[in-house]
Design a protein around this motif. Structure first.
Motif, PDB file in Angstrom:
ATOM      1  N   LYS A   1       0.870  -1.189   0.000  1.00  0.00           N
ATOM      2  CA  LYS A   1       0.000   0.000   0.000  1.00  0.00           C
ATOM      3  C   LYS A   1       0.899   1.229   0.000  1.00  0.00           C
ATOM      4  O   LYS A   1       2.115   1.114  -0.104  1.00  0.00           O
ATOM      5  N   THR A   2       0.332   2.387   0.146  1.00  0.00           N
ATOM      6  CA  THR A   2       1.122   3.619   0.053  1.00  0.00           C
ATOM      7  C   THR A   2       2.213   3.715   1.115  1.00  0.00           C
ATOM      8  O   THR A   2       3.213   4.385   0.913  1.00  0.00           O
TER       9      THR A   2
ATOM     10  N   HIS B   1      -1.030  -5.279   6.748  1.00  0.00           N
ATOM     11  CA  HIS B   1      -2.024  -4.213   6.828  1.00  0.00           C
ATOM     12  C   HIS B   1      -3.362  -4.724   7.360  1.00  0.00           C
ATOM     13  O   HIS B   1      -4.358  -4.023   7.297  1.00  0.00           O
TER      14      HIS B   1
ATOM     15  N   GLY C   1      -7.867  -6.856   0.155  1.00  0.00           N
ATOM     16  CA  GLY C   1      -7.681  -5.433  -0.097  1.00  0.00           C
ATOM     17  C   GLY C   1      -8.093  -5.028  -1.508  1.00  0.00           C
ATOM     18  O   GLY C   1      -7.875  -3.891  -1.921  1.00  0.00           O
TER      19      GLY C   1
END
Length: 133
Positions: free
Chosen positions: A73-74, A80, A88
């Motif tokens: 992710k970012t 996560h 996700g």
């Protein structure tokens, strides 16, 4: 369980001058396998293990396959809180299962082997179902 394209195997052997008819087998989960007569006691899965197949395993055994999934992710590649059930991104029961560990895959294969031997779907004496990545 081998994520191998049986058609590719068929075409490769045919190209070498070997022609045969592949037999197919559908197991108790609806997964289709193809056998190649020159390769005794080996079945090649037509598809990767689907979400619905892995879900059947988790529901039947209570196995917890939600530990340590990493996703990008970012903020980077790390845990996560995503799982094989909720990776996700959108997916259906027909998509290949993702976010499972090698140990999770091996546990699935052991369960499926026992299940198929018990139901007679996997002939006695055939080797256990294996996962290859």
């Amino acid at each position: 369980m081998v994520p191998c394209n049986a058609l590719f195997l068929y075409q490769g052997l045919r190209a070498r001058g070997t022609f045969f008819t592949m037999k197919t087998l559908t197991n108790s989960l609806g997964l289709e396998f193809a056998s190649a007569p020159p390769l005794k006691n080996i079945l090649f899965g037509k598809w990767l293990t689907r979400v619905k197949d892995f879900r059947a395993f988790v529901q039947a055994t209570g196995y917890d396959a939600t530990q340590d999934m990493r996703s990008l992710k970012t903020d980077g590649w790390k845990p996560h809180g995503d799982t094989w059930e909720h990776p996700g991104f959108p997916q259906t029961d027909g998509h290949p299962v993702c976010g499972v560990s090698w140990q999770d895959a091996q546990a699935f294969c052991e369960w499926l082997t026992e299940k198929e031997h018990g139901s007679g779907q996997l002939p006695a004496g055939w080797p256990p179902i294996m996962f290859f990545s």
